[in-house]
Write a protein that holds these residues in place. Sequence first.
Motif, mmCIF file in Angstrom:
data_model
loop_
_atom_site.group_PDB
_atom_site.id
_atom_site.type_symbol
_atom_site.label_atom_id
_atom_site.label_comp_id
_atom_site.label_asym_id
_atom_site.label_seq_id
_atom_site.Cartn_x
_atom_site.Cartn_y
_atom_site.Cartn_z
ATOM 1 N N GLN A 163 11.686 16.861 72.804
ATOM 2 C CA GLN A 163 13.001 17.181 72.241
ATOM 3 C C GLN A 163 13.511 18.516 72.779
ATOM 4 O OE1 GLN A 163 13.186 17.216 67.964
ATOM 5 N NE2 GLN A 163 15.336 17.783 67.920
ATOM 6 N N GLN A 166 14.429 18.127 76.521
ATOM 7 C CA GLN A 166 15.621 17.310 76.755
ATOM 8 C C GLN A 166 16.872 18.024 76.251
ATOM 9 O OE1 GLN A 166 14.695 13.449 75.058
ATOM 10 N NE2 GLN A 166 13.825 12.739 76.993
ATOM 11 N N GLU A 167 16.774 18.731 75.151
ATOM 12 C CA GLU A 167 17.933 19.502 74.672
ATOM 13 C C GLU A 167 18.308 20.582 75.683
ATOM 14 O OE1 GLU A 167 17.397 19.019 69.811
ATOM 15 O OE2 GLU A 167 16.838 20.896 70.811
ATOM 16 N N PHE A 194 19.662 11.369 75.672
ATOM 17 C CA PHE A 194 19.604 12.728 75.129
ATOM 18 C C PHE A 194 20.878 13.505 75.437
ATOM 19 C CE2 PHE A 194 17.482 12.974 79.280
ATOM 20 C CZ PHE A 194 18.167 14.007 79.888
#
Length: 239
Positions: A163, A166-167, A194
């Motif tokens: 996460q 990908q952010e 994403f």
Amino acid sequence: MPLYVYSIAAKDHPLRLDGVSGVGAEPNALRTVTAGSLCAVVSDIAEEIRPKRRDLNTHQRVQELLMADGVILPLQFGYIATDDLAVRQALESNEESYLGALGRLEGCAEYHVRASQADEAPLLQQILQDVPEASDLNDRIRSGDRDPSLPLALGEIIAREVQVRQEALAAGLTEALVPFSREYLAHPPSGSDFLNLSLLVHDEHKEALRTAEANLAREIGSDIDLRFSGPLPPYSFVQ
């Protein structure tokens, strides 16, 4: 009679609607309802319109036909008005804001950018290399340690790292693309995506955007699926 409403345009839009039919099993011809300096493109309907492929395609085709000749405010699929009077009243009461929106969208189209992790293996391998705790847990599992808490702990670390990374990638892609847009909207990603980004791009910047798209696709590598679509009617930027 109820009307299906497709778009709002300035009265001086060419509105080449001859021979064009609207949504519905027995589609009626497109026509306009005019009030002041605005008009709405509509067709009469005698049935409930559902989002079937045939009608979705018709709705989109009408928007693209109108957009090719000038700026429009495209309405989302399924907008129904009770009659001509209701449409005329809506145009009259919102004339100033509609004209402002038409001016804001002049010469622009919407582009969508989505990204997903096409191949997660390189990312997972990188996480194991970068995070000692994850690497230790993975080694213990692979060596035969049967502690049932290990896979759960490893999974939590992997999910958190995926996460975060990908952010960060989504933020980097957004930062790289936003300068080509007049406005942008970052939507919540869905499914495996994403990044879900809408860009309002003026015609004079569309070639530069396509060049940036090609460069980014090369830079981020084949394990990222970067998908562009457009030019599209600017649904996301009609308020």
